[in-house]
Design a protein around this motif. Structure first.
Motif, PDB file in Angstrom:
ATOM      1  N   LYS A 118       9.099  12.230 -11.098  1.00  0.00           N
ATOM      2  CA  LYS A 118       9.445  11.797  -9.741  1.00  0.00           C
ATOM      3  C   LYS A 118       9.445  10.265  -9.696  1.00  0.00           C
ATOM      4  N   PRO A 119      10.488   9.618  -9.129  1.00  0.00           N
ATOM      5  CA  PRO A 119      10.536   8.144  -9.120  1.00  0.00           C
ATOM      6  C   PRO A 119       9.436   7.546  -8.240  1.00  0.00           C
ATOM      7  N   PRO A 120       8.935   6.361  -8.605  1.00  0.00           N
ATOM      8  CA  PRO A 120       7.834   5.746  -7.854  1.00  0.00           C
ATOM      9  C   PRO A 120       8.199   5.398  -6.410  1.00  0.00           C
ATOM     10  N   LEU A 123       6.883   7.944  -4.061  1.00  0.00           N
ATOM     11  CA  LEU A 123       5.473   8.300  -4.163  1.00  0.00           C
ATOM     12  C   LEU A 123       4.664   7.530  -3.121  1.00  0.00           C
ATOM     13  N   SER A 124       3.523   8.074  -2.758  1.00  0.00           N
ATOM     14  CA  SER A 124       2.625   7.349  -1.867  1.00  0.00           C
ATOM     15  C   SER A 124       2.050   6.144  -2.604  1.00  0.00           C
ATOM     16  N   ALA A 125       1.552   5.168  -1.840  1.00  0.00           N
ATOM     17  CA  ALA A 125       0.971   3.971  -2.456  1.00  0.00           C
ATOM     18  C   ALA A 125      -0.176   4.352  -3.375  1.00  0.00           C
ATOM     19  N   GLU A 126      -0.961   5.345  -3.004  1.00  0.00           N
ATOM     20  CA  GLU A 126      -2.088   5.783  -3.824  1.00  0.00           C
ATOM     21  C   GLU A 126      -1.598   6.430  -5.119  1.00  0.00           C
ATOM     22  N   ALA A 127      -0.549   7.249  -5.038  1.00  0.00           N
ATOM     23  CA  ALA A 127      -0.024   7.929  -6.222  1.00  0.00           C
ATOM     24  C   ALA A 127       0.575   6.948  -7.219  1.00  0.00           C
ATOM     25  N   ARG A 128       1.160   5.842  -6.707  1.00  0.00           N
ATOM     26  CA  ARG A 128       1.775   4.865  -7.597  1.00  0.00           C
ATOM     27  C   ARG A 128       0.753   4.143  -8.463  1.00  0.00           C
ATOM     28  N   LYS A 129      -0.509   4.150  -8.053  1.00  0.00           N
ATOM     29  CA  LYS A 129      -1.555   3.477  -8.806  1.00  0.00           C
ATOM     30  C   LYS A 129      -2.042   4.301 -10.002  1.00  0.00           C
TER      31      LYS A 129
END
Length: 360
Positions: A118-120, A123-129
């Motif tokens: 899934k592209p960033p 994604l939620s800000a938390e998931a991108r970390k």
């Protein structure tokens, strides 16, 4: 072997595609290069290749083993949209996998793909970390449906290999390739037999290319039981500590500074007598070397040393950057010095020396 021939051998070995359980392609390359130096060539029932160089019929058996397999993947399912899902075969770190090109080896030919997720941007800000979990990755082969993917030849159980071509860097002694882990060990076994051709010594030497090392040192078990060696060397890659972010207390080995003498890893404690013989031989012949330990992971020595009533064994490894990724770097001089060291040790071994080592 000229430098050109050596580089050609290394290219053919690393370009070969062979994950655990599907090592045929690399085994055929190994067979091509080692057969001129072997008196007998055969496989065990798992597919490990054994090249025997005969000496004294009653002399010690010396096993020099690299493994054929590289870390890769296996197709597990195809969804209705034609995306391929997979199982890792061997150890992977998820952060080195995304957007990497792969090749699926099907029964009707190669299929190129890329590892996706899934592209960033969505994604939620938390998931991108967080690193993307391997279970959330898939392979895009350009198919529009499950049926089209099957028309391409893709099916569950197919091997998936990283795509990368052997490349010398601008500093030509630094070699970039996939599968250094552990085609460099196979290359060392080939070159050891080559250097011993026509050399008088009382040993029977076995250059071995084992299978399924990355999933539990399995081929080393079966090939060692086949050979019943008196002395075992596993030749493999080790961790280089000369890149940013690695401290000396983690590992202080540098590429180009010589092979690593493995003191300890999670699969074995190196045999003290054999280790001292190797170190003394290196000092005598002014061959550079480094010491190494590895708290996690192991090499084929872990299986070899437990064969029958026990085999004095030692791992000699090549410091390598970026192992278990699509591309790793090592130094050609470390390969050369590893070969020279093992050859000089073998030339010193005989029945009495091996007997004394066993009880040292």
């Amino acid at each position: 072997m000229t430098n050109y021939e050596q580089l050609t051998m290394l290219k053919e070995l690393t370009d070969a595609r062979s994950i655990p359980g599907d090592e045929k392609e690399a085994r055929e390359v190994m067979k091509k290069w080692i057969s001129p130096y072997a008196d007998n060539l055969y496989t065990d029932h798992l597919g490990s290749l054994i090249a025997e160089k005969s000496g004294d019929a009653n002399g010690p058996k010396i096993m020099v083993a690299g493994h054929l397999d590289e870390v890769g993947f296996m197709v597990t399912r195809i969804d209705d949209k034609g995306f391929v899902y997979f199982q890792t075969v061997g150890g992977w770190w998820s952060q080195v996998m995304l957007a990497q090109r792969i090749t699926i080896l099907t029964s009707i030919g190669d299929v190129t793909g890329v590892i996706g997720s899934k592209p960033p941007h969505i994604l939620s800000a938390e998931a991108r970390k967080k690193p993307v979990d391997i279970k959330d990755m898939f392979i895009d082969i350009g198919a529009s449906s499950k049926e089209e993917a099957r028309e391409f030849g893709v099916k569950p159980g197919d091997s998936i290999v990283p795509y990368f071509e052997f490349t010398p860097l601008k500093n030509e002694k630094l070699l970039l390739a996939k599968a250094w882990d552990n085609r460099i060990g196979c290359a060392i076994a080939i070159e050891v037999l080559h250097r011993l051709k026509g050399v008088e010594h009382p040993n029977r030497v076995y250059g071995v290319a084992t299978v399924q090392e990355e999933v539990g040192l399995r081929g080393a078990k079966t090939s060692a039981h086949t050979i019943e060696p008196d002395i075992g060397f596993a030749v493999d890659v080790g961790i280089a500590g000369d890149t940013p972010g690695i401290s000396a207390k983690e590992t202080d080995s540098k590429i180009g500074d010589g092979p690593q003498i493995m003191l300890y890893d999670a699969s074995m404690v190196s045999h003290k007598g054999l280790r001292e013989l190797v170190v003394n031989t290196a000092d005598q012949h002014q061959i550079p070397y480094q010491y190494a330990t590895m708290a996690g992971g192991g090499t084929d020595s872990g299986s070899i040393h437990l064969t029958a009533n026990g085999v004095p064994a030692l791992s000699i490894t090549i410091p390598t950057r970026y192992i278990h990724t699509h591309a790793a770097i090592l130094h050609q001089d470390d390969f050369e010095n590893s070969v020279q060291l093992i050859v000089e040790v073998i030339k010193q071994l005989d029945t009495d020396r091996v007997h004394n080592l066993t009880y040292n």
